[in-house]
Design a protein around this motif. Structure first.
Motif, PDB file in Angstrom:
ATOM      1  N   ASN A  32      -3.474  -0.485  -9.473  1.00 17.08           N
ATOM      2  CA  ASN A  32      -2.901  -1.831  -9.349  1.00 17.08           C
ATOM      3  C   ASN A  32      -3.701  -2.644  -8.331  1.00 17.08           C
ATOM      4  O   ASN A  32      -4.460  -2.089  -7.540  1.00 17.08           O
ATOM      5  CB  ASN A  32      -1.435  -1.723  -8.936  1.00 17.08           C
ATOM      6  CG  ASN A  32      -1.312  -1.031  -7.606  1.00 17.08           C
ATOM      7  OD1 ASN A  32      -1.562   0.174  -7.533  1.00 17.08           O
ATOM      8  ND2 ASN A  32      -0.994  -1.764  -6.549  1.00 17.08           N
ATOM      9  N   THR A  33      -3.491  -3.970  -8.340  1.00 19.10           N
ATOM     10  CA  THR A  33      -4.354  -4.876  -7.572  1.00 19.10           C
ATOM     11  C   THR A  33      -4.369  -4.586  -6.064  1.00 19.10           C
ATOM     12  O   THR A  33      -5.431  -4.584  -5.453  1.00 19.10           O
ATOM     13  CB  THR A  33      -3.924  -6.340  -7.845  1.00 19.10           C
ATOM     14  OG1 THR A  33      -4.130  -6.590  -9.226  1.00 19.10           O
ATOM     15  CG2 THR A  33      -4.718  -7.329  -7.019  1.00 19.10           C
ATOM     16  N   SER A  34      -3.200  -4.336  -5.457  1.00 17.52           N
ATOM     17  CA  SER A  34      -3.205  -4.179  -3.992  1.00 17.52           C
ATOM     18  C   SER A  34      -3.862  -2.862  -3.569  1.00 17.52           C
ATOM     19  O   SER A  34      -4.529  -2.805  -2.530  1.00 17.52           O
ATOM     20  CB  SER A  34      -1.783  -4.298  -3.421  1.00 17.52           C
ATOM     21  OG  SER A  34      -0.880  -3.443  -4.095  1.00 17.52           O
ATOM     22  N   CYS A  35      -3.711  -1.803  -4.352  1.00 22.21           N
ATOM     23  CA  CYS A  35      -4.388  -0.540  -4.011  1.00 22.21           C
ATOM     24  C   CYS A  35      -5.865  -0.604  -4.383  1.00 22.21           C
ATOM     25  O   CYS A  35      -6.707   0.014  -3.707  1.00 22.21           O
ATOM     26  CB  CYS A  35      -3.690   0.637  -4.684  1.00 22.21           C
ATOM     27  SG  CYS A  35      -2.023   0.906  -4.042  1.00 22.21           S
ATOM     28  N   TYR A  83      -4.936 -10.454   5.256  1.00 19.20           N
ATOM     29  CA  TYR A  83      -3.755 -10.257   4.406  1.00 19.20           C
ATOM     30  C   TYR A  83      -2.608  -9.722   5.256  1.00 19.20           C
ATOM     31  O   TYR A  83      -2.839  -9.053   6.267  1.00 19.20           O
ATOM     32  CB  TYR A  83      -4.006  -9.184   3.340  1.00 19.20           C
ATOM     33  CG  TYR A  83      -4.904  -9.545   2.179  1.00 19.20           C
ATOM     34  CD1 TYR A  83      -5.494 -10.791   2.052  1.00 19.20           C
ATOM     35  CD2 TYR A  83      -5.140  -8.592   1.195  1.00 19.20           C
ATOM     36  CE1 TYR A  83      -6.312 -11.082   0.962  1.00 19.20           C
ATOM     37  CE2 TYR A  83      -5.967  -8.871   0.104  1.00 19.20           C
ATOM     38  CZ  TYR A  83      -6.549 -10.129   0.001  1.00 19.20           C
ATOM     39  OH  TYR A  83      -7.357 -10.393  -1.069  1.00 19.20           O
ATOM     40  N   GLY A  84      -1.386  -9.948   4.777  1.00 19.10           N
ATOM     41  CA  GLY A  84      -0.266  -9.163   5.276  1.00 19.10           C
ATOM     42  C   GLY A  84      -0.230  -7.856   4.505  1.00 19.10           C
ATOM     43  O   GLY A  84      -0.644  -7.811   3.342  1.00 19.10           O
ATOM     44  N   PHE A  85       0.252  -6.796   5.145  1.00 18.04           N
ATOM     45  CA  PHE A  85       0.338  -5.490   4.490  1.00 18.04           C
ATOM     46  C   PHE A  85       1.717  -4.875   4.725  1.00 18.04           C
ATOM     47  O   PHE A  85       2.357  -5.122   5.752  1.00 18.04           O
ATOM     48  CB  PHE A  85      -0.726  -4.531   5.055  1.00 18.04           C
ATOM     49  CG  PHE A  85      -2.129  -4.929   4.716  1.00 18.04           C
ATOM     50  CD1 PHE A  85      -2.683  -4.607   3.484  1.00 18.04           C
ATOM     51  CD2 PHE A  85      -2.897  -5.660   5.619  1.00 18.04           C
ATOM     52  CE1 PHE A  85      -3.986  -4.986   3.165  1.00 18.04           C
ATOM     53  CE2 PHE A  85      -4.200  -6.046   5.303  1.00 18.04           C
ATOM     54  CZ  PHE A  85      -4.741  -5.699   4.074  1.00 18.04           C
ATOM     55  N   VAL A  86       2.118  -4.019   3.786  1.00 19.08           N
ATOM     56  CA  VAL A  86       3.406  -3.332   3.919  1.00 19.08           C
ATOM     57  C   VAL A  86       3.373  -2.071   3.060  1.00 19.08           C
ATOM     58  O   VAL A  86       2.633  -1.998   2.074  1.00 19.08           O
ATOM     59  CB  VAL A  86       4.569  -4.290   3.518  1.00 19.08           C
ATOM     60  CG1 VAL A  86       4.486  -4.698   2.057  1.00 19.08           C
ATOM     61  CG2 VAL A  86       5.934  -3.686   3.823  1.00 19.08           C
ATOM     62  N   ASN A  87       4.170  -1.082   3.445  1.00 17.94           N
ATOM     63  CA  ASN A  87       4.203   0.195   2.714  1.00 17.94           C
ATOM     64  C   ASN A  87       5.184   0.134   1.543  1.00 17.94           C
ATOM     65  O   ASN A  87       6.287  -0.405   1.654  1.00 17.94           O
ATOM     66  CB  ASN A  87       4.614   1.315   3.678  1.00 17.94           C
ATOM     67  CG  ASN A  87       4.412   2.690   3.076  1.00 17.94           C
ATOM     68  OD1 ASN A  87       5.183   3.133   2.225  1.00 17.94           O
ATOM     69  ND2 ASN A  87       3.368   3.367   3.509  1.00 17.94           N
ATOM     70  N   LEU A 113       0.847  -1.201   0.000  1.00 19.93           N
ATOM     71  CA  LEU A 113       0.000   0.000   0.000  1.00 19.93           C
ATOM     72  C   LEU A 113       0.874   1.240   0.000  1.00 19.93           C
ATOM     73  O   LEU A 113       2.073   1.169   0.295  1.00 19.93           O
ATOM     74  CB  LEU A 113      -0.901   0.009   1.238  1.00 19.93           C
ATOM     75  CG  LEU A 113      -1.863  -1.160   1.387  1.00 19.93           C
ATOM     76  CD1 LEU A 113      -2.659  -1.021   2.688  1.00 19.93           C
ATOM     77  CD2 LEU A 113      -2.802  -1.254   0.184  1.00 19.93           C
ATOM     78  N   GLY A 114       0.250   2.377  -0.306  1.00 21.58           N
ATOM     79  CA  GLY A 114       0.988   3.639  -0.282  1.00 21.58           C
ATOM     80  C   GLY A 114       0.653   4.450  -1.512  1.00 21.58           C
ATOM     81  O   GLY A 114      -0.213   4.063  -2.303  1.00 21.58           O
ATOM     82  N   PRO A 115       1.354   5.571  -1.706  1.00 19.54           N
ATOM     83  CA  PRO A 115       1.031   6.462  -2.822  1.00 19.54           C
ATOM     84  C   PRO A 115       1.285   5.812  -4.182  1.00 19.54           C
ATOM     85  O   PRO A 115       2.289   5.132  -4.369  1.00 19.54           O
ATOM     86  CB  PRO A 115       1.979   7.645  -2.626  1.00 19.54           C
ATOM     87  CG  PRO A 115       2.580   7.491  -1.281  1.00 19.54           C
ATOM     88  CD  PRO A 115       2.447   6.076  -0.865  1.00 19.54           C
TER      89      PRO A 115
END
Ligand code: NDP
Length: 318
Positions: free
Chosen positions: A198-201, A219-223, A189-191
Protein backbone atom coordinates in the motif's frame (compact mmCIF):
# COMPACT_ATOMS: atom_id res chain seq x y z
CA UNK A 1 -23.02 -8.25 17.24
CA UNK A 2 -22.39 -7.72 13.53
CA UNK A 3 -20.41 -4.88 11.98
CA UNK A 4 -19.53 -3.99 8.39
CA UNK A 5 -16.12 -3.02 7.01
CA UNK A 6 -15.70 -1.59 3.49
CA UNK A 7 -12.53 -2.11 1.44
CA UNK A 8 -11.48 -5.11 3.52
CA UNK A 9 -8.57 -6.11 1.25
CA UNK A 10 -6.68 -2.92 2.06
CA UNK A 11 -3.84 -2.34 4.52
CA UNK A 12 -5.79 -0.63 7.30
CA UNK A 13 -9.01 -2.59 6.78
CA UNK A 14 -7.26 -5.98 6.89
CA UNK A 15 -5.86 -5.10 10.32
CA UNK A 16 -9.26 -3.79 11.38
CA UNK A 17 -11.02 -7.00 10.33
CA UNK A 18 -8.42 -9.05 12.24
CA UNK A 19 -8.94 -6.99 15.38
CA UNK A 20 -12.74 -7.05 15.14
CA UNK A 21 -12.69 -10.85 14.81
CA UNK A 22 -10.37 -11.04 17.83
CA UNK A 23 -12.88 -8.97 19.78
CA UNK A 24 -15.67 -11.43 18.96
CA UNK A 25 -17.61 -9.47 16.35
CA UNK A 26 -19.31 -10.99 13.35
CA UNK A 27 -17.84 -9.11 10.42
CA UNK A 28 -19.39 -8.47 7.02
CA UNK A 29 -16.60 -7.15 4.84
CA UNK A 30 -16.76 -5.73 1.32
CA UNK A 31 -14.14 -6.49 -1.32
CA UNK A 32 -14.01 -5.51 -4.96
CA UNK A 33 -12.55 -8.76 -6.19
CA UNK A 34 -13.95 -11.69 -4.18
CA UNK A 35 -12.41 -14.21 -6.59
CA UNK A 36 -8.86 -12.87 -6.38
CA UNK A 37 -6.95 -14.83 -3.72
CA UNK A 38 -4.43 -11.96 -3.37
CA UNK A 39 -7.30 -9.81 -2.12
CA UNK A 40 -9.03 -12.40 0.06
CA UNK A 41 -6.73 -15.24 1.16
CA UNK A 42 -5.17 -13.33 4.09
CA UNK A 43 -8.65 -12.40 5.31
CA UNK A 44 -10.11 -15.90 5.06
CA UNK A 45 -7.07 -17.22 6.94
CA UNK A 46 -7.66 -15.00 10.00
CA UNK A 47 -8.58 -16.61 13.32
CA UNK A 48 -12.37 -16.70 13.57
CA UNK A 49 -12.86 -15.97 9.85
CA UNK A 50 -14.38 -19.33 9.09
CA UNK A 51 -17.12 -18.84 11.67
CA UNK A 52 -17.60 -15.08 11.72
CA UNK A 53 -16.30 -13.37 8.55
CA UNK A 54 -18.45 -12.94 5.47
CA UNK A 55 -16.98 -11.36 2.33
CA UNK A 56 -19.37 -9.46 0.09
CA UNK A 57 -18.60 -7.97 -3.32
CA UNK A 58 -19.19 -4.23 -3.55
CA UNK A 59 -17.85 -1.31 -5.56
CA UNK A 60 -17.74 2.32 -4.46
CA UNK A 61 -19.05 3.52 -7.81
CA UNK A 62 -22.11 1.26 -7.97
CA UNK A 63 -25.23 2.72 -6.46
CA UNK A 64 -26.86 0.44 -3.89
CA UNK A 65 -23.78 -1.76 -3.90
CA UNK A 66 -23.49 -1.63 -0.10
CA UNK A 67 -27.15 -2.29 0.80
CA UNK A 68 -26.60 -5.99 1.44
CA UNK A 69 -23.31 -5.30 3.26
CA UNK A 70 -24.79 -3.07 5.95
CA UNK A 71 -28.02 -5.07 6.31
CA UNK A 72 -28.31 -6.43 9.87
CA UNK A 73 -25.26 -4.51 11.17
CA UNK A 74 -24.98 -2.31 14.25
CA UNK A 75 -21.90 -0.47 13.05
CA UNK A 76 -20.15 0.41 9.81
CA UNK A 77 -16.44 1.11 9.33
CA UNK A 78 -16.02 2.82 5.96
CA UNK A 79 -12.37 2.58 4.99
CA UNK A 80 -12.54 1.98 1.21
CA UNK A 81 -11.15 4.86 -0.81
CA UNK A 82 -8.46 4.99 -3.48
CA UNK A 83 -5.10 5.96 -1.99
CA UNK A 84 -2.41 6.81 -4.54
CA UNK A 85 -0.91 9.98 -5.96
CA UNK A 86 -0.06 9.15 -9.56
CA UNK A 87 -3.06 9.64 -11.87
CA UNK A 88 -3.86 11.08 -15.29
CA UNK A 89 -7.59 11.22 -14.53
CA UNK A 90 -8.04 12.38 -10.92
CA UNK A 91 -11.80 12.78 -11.29
CA UNK A 92 -12.39 9.17 -12.31
CA UNK A 93 -9.56 7.58 -10.32
CA UNK A 94 -9.78 9.44 -7.01
CA UNK A 95 -12.53 12.01 -6.62
CA UNK A 96 -15.53 10.00 -7.88
CA UNK A 97 -14.86 6.81 -5.89
CA UNK A 98 -14.03 8.78 -2.73
CA UNK A 99 -17.05 11.08 -2.83
CA UNK A 100 -19.70 8.97 -4.56
CA UNK A 101 -18.55 5.91 -2.65
CA UNK A 102 -18.96 7.64 0.70
CA UNK A 103 -22.43 8.87 -0.23
CA UNK A 104 -23.37 5.44 -1.56
CA UNK A 105 -22.51 3.80 1.73
CA UNK A 106 -24.20 6.48 3.80
CA UNK A 107 -27.31 6.08 1.63
CA UNK A 108 -27.35 2.38 2.49
CA UNK A 109 -26.87 3.29 6.17
CA UNK A 110 -29.77 5.76 6.05
CA UNK A 111 -32.06 2.89 4.98
CA UNK A 112 -30.84 0.60 7.80
CA UNK A 113 -32.14 1.57 11.26
CA UNK A 114 -30.13 -1.16 13.07
CA UNK A 115 -26.93 0.86 12.51
CA UNK A 116 -25.95 2.83 15.59
CA UNK A 117 -22.77 4.50 14.34
CA UNK A 118 -20.58 4.94 11.27
CA UNK A 119 -16.82 5.29 11.70
CA UNK A 120 -15.26 6.84 8.59
CA UNK A 121 -11.56 6.50 7.84
CA UNK A 122 -10.83 10.04 6.75
CA UNK A 123 -7.29 11.43 6.84
CA UNK A 124 -5.01 14.16 8.07
CA UNK A 125 -5.16 15.00 4.35
CA UNK A 126 -8.63 16.45 5.07
CA UNK A 127 -7.36 18.57 7.99
CA UNK A 128 -4.00 20.30 7.60
CA UNK A 129 -3.81 21.61 4.03
CA UNK A 130 -5.49 24.97 3.53
CA UNK A 131 -2.52 27.15 2.64
CA UNK A 132 -1.62 28.06 6.23
CA UNK A 133 2.16 27.57 6.46
CA UNK A 134 3.05 24.38 8.31
CA UNK A 135 6.11 24.89 10.50
CA UNK A 136 7.38 24.56 14.09
CA UNK A 137 5.00 27.35 15.18
CA UNK A 138 1.92 25.62 13.74
CA UNK A 139 -0.46 23.61 15.93
CA UNK A 140 -3.00 21.68 13.88
CA UNK A 141 -6.11 20.35 15.63
CA UNK A 142 -9.49 18.93 14.65
CA UNK A 143 -11.00 22.39 14.08
CA UNK A 144 -8.82 22.72 10.96
CA UNK A 145 -10.11 21.74 7.52
CA UNK A 146 -8.14 21.31 4.34
CA UNK A 147 -9.34 23.61 1.58
CA UNK A 148 -10.37 21.55 -1.45
CA UNK A 149 -9.90 24.55 -3.80
CA UNK A 150 -6.37 25.18 -2.48
CA UNK A 151 -5.58 21.47 -2.94
CA UNK A 152 -7.07 21.49 -6.47
CA UNK A 153 -4.94 24.49 -7.45
CA UNK A 154 -1.87 22.59 -6.28
CA UNK A 155 -3.05 19.36 -7.96
CA UNK A 156 -3.01 17.51 -4.63
CA UNK A 157 -5.74 15.19 -5.88
CA UNK A 158 -5.66 12.61 -3.09
CA UNK A 159 -6.02 15.45 -0.58
CA UNK A 160 -8.97 16.82 -2.55
CA UNK A 161 -10.59 13.37 -2.58
CA UNK A 162 -10.37 12.92 1.19
CA UNK A 163 -11.49 16.50 1.91
CA UNK A 164 -14.61 16.48 -0.29
CA UNK A 165 -15.55 12.97 0.89
CA UNK A 166 -15.35 13.91 4.58
CA UNK A 167 -17.17 17.23 4.02
CA UNK A 168 -19.97 15.41 2.21
CA UNK A 169 -20.14 12.73 4.90
CA UNK A 170 -20.70 15.29 7.67
CA UNK A 171 -23.33 17.12 5.63
CA UNK A 172 -25.21 13.92 4.77
CA UNK A 173 -24.97 12.54 8.32
CA UNK A 174 -26.41 15.76 9.71
CA UNK A 175 -29.28 15.78 7.23
CA UNK A 176 -30.19 12.14 7.86
CA UNK A 177 -29.44 11.99 11.59
CA UNK A 178 -26.61 9.44 11.21
CA UNK A 179 -24.17 9.13 14.14
CA UNK A 180 -20.82 9.67 12.39
CA UNK A 181 -17.29 9.72 13.82
CA UNK A 182 -14.18 10.22 11.68
CA UNK A 183 -10.62 9.02 12.23
CA UNK A 184 -8.04 11.28 10.58
CA UNK A 185 -4.66 9.53 10.46
CA UNK A 186 -1.45 10.71 8.84
CA UNK A 187 0.80 8.23 6.98
CA UNK A 188 0.13 4.84 8.55
CA UNK A 189 3.04 2.43 9.17
CA UNK A 190 3.33 -1.00 10.73
CA UNK A 191 2.96 -4.66 9.81
CA UNK A 192 1.17 -5.50 6.53
CA UNK A 193 -1.29 -8.40 6.45
CA UNK A 194 -2.13 -8.07 2.75
CA UNK A 195 0.36 -9.23 0.09
CA UNK A 196 0.28 -6.00 -1.95
CA UNK A 197 2.25 -2.89 -1.07
CA UNK A 198 0.00 0.00 0.00
CA UNK A 199 1.03 3.63 -0.56
CA UNK A 200 2.17 4.56 2.97
CA UNK A 201 4.32 1.43 3.42
CA UNK A 202 5.63 1.80 -0.15
CA UNK A 203 7.10 5.10 1.02
CA UNK A 204 9.38 3.22 3.45
CA UNK A 205 9.95 0.46 0.89
CA UNK A 206 11.25 3.05 -1.59
CA UNK A 207 13.80 4.38 0.90
CA UNK A 208 15.29 0.94 1.55
CA UNK A 209 15.24 -0.24 -2.07
CA UNK A 210 18.15 1.70 -3.47
CA UNK A 211 16.58 5.16 -3.96
CA UNK A 212 19.24 7.82 -4.72
CA UNK A 213 17.35 10.56 -2.89
CA UNK A 214 14.72 10.92 -0.18
CA UNK A 215 11.70 13.23 -0.70
CA UNK A 216 12.20 16.75 0.64
CA UNK A 217 8.92 16.41 2.47
CA UNK A 218 7.63 16.26 6.02
CA UNK A 219 4.82 13.83 6.81
CA UNK A 220 2.85 12.98 9.90
CA UNK A 221 3.21 9.32 10.87
CA UNK A 222 1.20 6.90 13.00
CA UNK A 223 1.14 3.16 13.74
CA UNK A 224 -1.57 0.99 12.20
CA UNK A 225 -2.32 -0.68 15.56
CA UNK A 226 -3.06 2.71 17.08
CA UNK A 227 -5.26 3.64 14.10
CA UNK A 228 -7.24 0.41 14.58
CA UNK A 229 -7.56 1.10 18.32
CA UNK A 230 -8.95 4.53 17.46
CA UNK A 231 -11.54 3.02 15.08
CA UNK A 232 -12.71 0.49 17.63
CA UNK A 233 -12.73 2.94 20.54
CA UNK A 234 -14.66 5.40 18.36
CA UNK A 235 -17.27 2.72 17.77
CA UNK A 236 -17.45 1.26 21.27
CA UNK A 237 -17.30 4.50 23.31
CA UNK A 238 -20.80 5.99 23.34
CA UNK A 239 -19.50 9.53 23.98
CA UNK A 240 -17.04 9.47 21.05
CA UNK A 241 -17.90 12.14 18.51
CA UNK A 242 -16.52 14.37 15.78
CA UNK A 243 -13.04 13.97 14.32
CA UNK A 244 -9.98 12.30 15.80
CA UNK A 245 -6.59 13.25 14.39
CA UNK A 246 -4.15 10.36 14.58
CA UNK A 247 -0.60 11.67 14.24
CA UNK A 248 2.14 10.44 16.59
CA UNK A 249 4.37 13.17 15.20
CA UNK A 250 5.61 14.72 12.00
CA UNK A 251 9.07 14.04 10.63
CA UNK A 252 11.07 15.09 7.59
CA UNK A 253 12.21 12.22 5.36
CA UNK A 254 15.84 12.99 6.29
CA UNK A 255 14.93 11.98 9.84
CA UNK A 256 13.13 8.86 8.65
CA UNK A 257 16.34 7.91 6.82
CA UNK A 258 18.39 8.60 9.97
CA UNK A 259 16.11 6.32 11.98
CA UNK A 260 16.45 3.61 9.30
CA UNK A 261 20.26 4.02 9.46
CA UNK A 262 20.22 3.59 13.27
CA UNK A 263 18.02 0.49 13.04
CA UNK A 264 19.69 -1.05 9.98
CA UNK A 265 23.32 0.15 9.73
CA UNK A 266 23.99 -2.19 6.78
CA UNK A 267 21.22 -0.87 4.54
CA UNK A 268 22.11 1.28 1.53
CA UNK A 269 20.05 4.41 2.13
CA UNK A 270 19.69 7.66 0.17
CA UNK A 271 22.13 10.37 1.29
CA UNK A 272 20.51 13.48 -0.15
CA UNK A 273 17.14 15.13 -0.65
CA UNK A 274 15.25 15.19 -3.94
CA UNK A 275 15.86 18.96 -4.31
CA UNK A 276 18.13 21.71 -2.95
CA UNK A 277 15.38 23.71 -1.27
CA UNK A 278 15.38 24.16 2.51
CA UNK A 279 13.93 21.12 4.28
CA UNK A 280 10.15 21.19 4.68
CA UNK A 281 9.65 22.06 8.37
CA UNK A 282 8.02 19.78 10.90
CA UNK A 283 4.76 20.97 12.50
CA UNK A 284 2.67 20.06 15.52
CA UNK A 285 -0.55 18.05 15.44
CA UNK A 286 -2.83 17.70 18.45
CA UNK A 287 -3.05 14.26 20.08
CA UNK A 288 -5.41 15.48 22.76
CA UNK A 289 -8.70 14.07 21.46
CA UNK A 290 -7.19 10.73 20.47
CA UNK A 291 -5.54 10.38 23.89
CA UNK A 292 -8.78 11.29 25.65
CA UNK A 293 -10.46 8.54 23.62
CA UNK A 294 -7.89 6.12 25.03
CA UNK A 295 -5.32 5.83 22.24
CA UNK A 296 -1.67 5.29 23.20
CA UNK A 297 0.73 6.26 20.45
CA UNK A 298 3.56 3.98 19.30
CA UNK A 299 6.80 5.94 18.72
CA UNK A 300 7.79 6.51 15.08
CA UNK A 301 11.02 4.51 15.39
CA UNK A 302 9.08 1.39 16.41
CA UNK A 303 6.55 1.93 13.59
CA UNK A 304 9.38 2.16 11.05
CA UNK A 305 11.01 -0.98 12.49
CA UNK A 306 7.75 -2.95 12.30
CA UNK A 307 7.23 -1.86 8.69
CA UNK A 308 10.70 -2.95 7.59
CA UNK A 309 10.46 -6.28 9.44
CA UNK A 310 7.09 -6.94 7.81
CA UNK A 311 8.40 -6.02 4.34
CA UNK A 312 11.27 -8.46 4.88
CA UNK A 313 8.92 -11.25 6.01
CA UNK A 314 6.59 -10.71 3.07
CA UNK A 315 9.46 -10.82 0.59
CA UNK A 316 8.80 -7.28 -0.54
CA UNK A 317 12.44 -6.59 0.17
CA UNK A 318 15.32 -8.47 -1.42
P1 NDP B 1 -5.19 0.50 0.56
O1 NDP B 1 -4.83 0.97 -0.81
O2 NDP B 1 -4.47 -0.66 1.10
O3 NDP B 1 -6.75 0.25 0.66
C1 NDP B 1 -7.69 0.96 -0.08
C2 NDP B 1 -8.96 0.16 -0.13
O4 NDP B 1 -9.96 0.86 -0.87
C3 NDP B 1 -8.77 -1.19 -0.82
O5 NDP B 1 -9.48 -2.17 -0.13
C4 NDP B 1 -9.38 -0.94 -2.19
O6 NDP B 1 -9.89 -2.11 -2.79
C5 NDP B 1 -10.52 -0.02 -1.81
N1 NDP B 1 -11.02 0.65 -3.02
C6 NDP B 1 -10.38 1.53 -3.80
N2 NDP B 1 -11.18 1.88 -4.84
C7 NDP B 1 -12.32 1.19 -4.70
C8 NDP B 1 -13.54 1.08 -5.44
N3 NDP B 1 -13.74 1.79 -6.55
N4 NDP B 1 -14.51 0.25 -4.98
C9 NDP B 1 -14.34 -0.47 -3.86
N5 NDP B 1 -13.21 -0.42 -3.12
C10 NDP B 1 -12.24 0.39 -3.54
O7 NDP B 1 -4.99 1.76 1.48
P2 NDP B 1 -5.08 1.97 3.08
O8 NDP B 1 -5.48 0.76 3.78
O9 NDP B 1 -3.86 2.64 3.44
O10 NDP B 1 -6.25 3.04 3.13
C11 NDP B 1 -7.52 2.75 3.68
C12 NDP B 1 -8.21 4.04 4.02
O11 NDP B 1 -7.42 4.77 4.94
C13 NDP B 1 -8.45 4.98 2.84
O12 NDP B 1 -9.68 5.61 3.04
C14 NDP B 1 -7.32 5.98 2.97
O13 NDP B 1 -7.64 7.22 2.39
C15 NDP B 1 -7.23 6.09 4.49
N6 NDP B 1 -5.97 6.58 5.00
C16 NDP B 1 -4.80 5.87 4.79
C17 NDP B 1 -3.62 6.35 5.31
C18 NDP B 1 -2.32 5.60 5.13
O14 NDP B 1 -1.26 6.20 5.34
N7 NDP B 1 -2.32 4.34 4.78
C19 NDP B 1 -3.55 7.62 6.04
C20 NDP B 1 -4.82 8.27 6.21
C21 NDP B 1 -5.97 7.75 5.71
P3 NDP B 1 -8.93 -3.09 -3.62
O15 NDP B 1 -8.12 -3.85 -2.59
O16 NDP B 1 -9.86 -3.95 -4.38
O17 NDP B 1 -8.06 -2.23 -4.49
Amino acid sequence: STVAVTGASGFIASCLVKCLLERGYNVKASVRYPNDPKKTHHLLALDGAKERLKLIKADLLEEGSFDSLVDGCVGVFHTASPFFFDTKDPQADLLDPALKGTLNILNSVAKTPSIKRVVLTSSEAAVSFNGTPLNEQTFVDETWWSDADYCRKNQLWYLVSKTIAEEAAWKFAKEKGIDLVTINPAAVLGPLLQPSLNTSCANIHNLISGAETFPNATYGFVNVKDVIDAHILAFETPSANGRYLMVERTAHHSEVVNILRELYPNFKLPEKASDDKPYAPTYNVSKKRAEELGVKFTPLKESIRQTVESLKENNHFK
